[in-house]
Design a protein around this motif. Structure first.
Motif, PDB file in Angstrom:
ATOM      1  N   LEU A  29       7.705  48.659  80.656  1.00 58.67           N
ATOM      2  CA  LEU A  29       7.660  49.962  81.325  1.00 58.67           C
ATOM      3  C   LEU A  29       7.073  49.886  82.728  1.00 58.67           C
ATOM      4  CD1 LEU A  29       6.602  52.227  78.341  1.00 58.67           C
ATOM      5  CD2 LEU A  29       8.797  52.241  79.545  1.00 58.67           C
ATOM      6  N   PHE A  32       8.858  51.621  85.553  1.00 60.30           N
ATOM      7  CA  PHE A  32       9.829  52.583  85.032  1.00 60.30           C
ATOM      8  C   PHE A  32       9.565  53.934  85.699  1.00 60.30           C
ATOM      9  CE2 PHE A  32      12.012  55.407  82.204  1.00 60.30           C
ATOM     10  CZ  PHE A  32      13.077  54.667  81.730  1.00 60.30           C
ATOM     11  N   CYS A  35       6.684  56.734  84.682  1.00 64.76           N
ATOM     12  CA  CYS A  35       5.637  56.233  83.794  1.00 64.76           C
ATOM     13  C   CYS A  35       4.391  55.971  84.632  1.00 64.76           C
ATOM     14  CB  CYS A  35       6.077  54.954  83.088  1.00 64.76           C
ATOM     15  SG  CYS A  35       4.836  54.322  81.925  1.00 64.76           S
ATOM     16  N   SER A  61      11.143  62.159  82.202  1.00 60.59           N
ATOM     17  CA  SER A  61      10.834  60.736  82.384  1.00 60.59           C
ATOM     18  C   SER A  61      10.529  60.073  81.040  1.00 60.59           C
ATOM     19  CB  SER A  61       9.641  60.562  83.325  1.00 60.59           C
ATOM     20  OG  SER A  61       9.918  61.082  84.596  1.00 60.59           O
ATOM     21  N   ALA A  64      13.745  59.711  79.138  1.00 59.18           N
ATOM     22  CA  ALA A  64      14.580  58.649  79.718  1.00 59.18           C
ATOM     23  C   ALA A  64      14.117  57.278  79.227  1.00 59.18           C
ATOM     24  CB  ALA A  64      14.544  58.715  81.243  1.00 59.18           C
ATOM     25  N   ALA A  65      12.810  57.096  79.118  1.00 58.81           N
ATOM     26  CA  ALA A  65      12.283  55.813  78.630  1.00 58.81           C
ATOM     27  C   ALA A  65      12.687  55.595  77.177  1.00 58.81           C
ATOM     28  CB  ALA A  65      10.768  55.769  78.776  1.00 58.81           C
ATOM     29  N   ALA A  67      15.319  56.787  75.717  1.00 60.35           N
ATOM     30  CA  ALA A  67      16.770  56.627  75.640  1.00 60.35           C
ATOM     31  C   ALA A  67      17.269  55.317  76.253  1.00 60.35           C
ATOM     32  CB  ALA A  67      17.457  57.805  76.325  1.00 60.35           C
ATOM     33  N   ALA A  68      16.422  54.669  77.049  1.00 61.53           N
ATOM     34  CA  ALA A  68      16.836  53.431  77.721  1.00 61.53           C
ATOM     35  C   ALA A  68      17.083  52.335  76.695  1.00 61.53           C
ATOM     36  CB  ALA A  68      15.758  52.993  78.716  1.00 61.53           C
ATOM     37  N   PRO A  69      18.116  51.520  76.919  1.00 61.07           N
ATOM     38  CA  PRO A  69      18.350  50.415  75.983  1.00 61.07           C
ATOM     39  C   PRO A  69      17.202  49.411  76.047  1.00 61.07           C
ATOM     40  CG  PRO A  69      19.822  50.266  77.881  1.00 61.07           C
ATOM     41  CD  PRO A  69      19.060  51.547  78.021  1.00 61.07           C
ATOM     42  N   ARG A  71      15.123  46.142  76.564  1.00 61.77           N
ATOM     43  CA  ARG A  71      15.346  44.988  77.436  1.00 61.77           C
ATOM     44  C   ARG A  71      15.634  43.772  76.574  1.00 61.77           C
ATOM     45  NH1 ARG A  71      11.052  44.801  82.159  1.00 61.77           N
ATOM     46  NH2 ARG A  71      11.137  42.669  81.450  1.00 61.77           N
TER      47      ARG A  71
END
Length: 108
Positions: A29, A32, A35, A61, A64-65, A67-69, A71
């Protein structure tokens, strides 16, 4: 700004492992958007209890974190869930300001 306090209880004797996985999440993060703080702590009296203190610029925000794929080099949500002995406890907060927050967003 919004905040969250997450309290997670690991299976007995696995608190260090849970904290290590969450520290990897925190590393992912860094930078990100939105964040501000993602802090991992372990209970001093109960190392199987791990806390995550989060501060986000706004709810969008934080979402979005989530929902992010994941890493490629980071843990998947299932890696965290597999270490938990019970569902995490979440407390939602309205962040008013303090040390460690961006000065432009902090309130006196």
């Amino acid at each position: 700004m919004i905040g969250r306090l997450m309290t997670m209880t690991a299976h007995p004797g696995r608190g260090g492992e849970l904290a290590a996985v969450l520290l990897r999440v925190a590393q992912g993060l860094r930078g990100f958007p939105g964040c501000e703080i993602y802090l991992i702590s372990q209970g001093a009296a109960d190392p199987d209890t791990v806390h995550v203190t989060e501060v986000w610029r706004d709810e969008a925000s934080a979402q979005a974190a989530l929902a992010a794929p994941p890493r490629a080099d980071g843990p998947a949500p299932a890696d965290v869930l597999a270490l938990l002995s019970s569902p995490p406890h979440r407390t939602d907060l309205t962040v008013l300001g303090g040390v460690g927050l961006p000065k432009s967003d902090s309130r006196p």
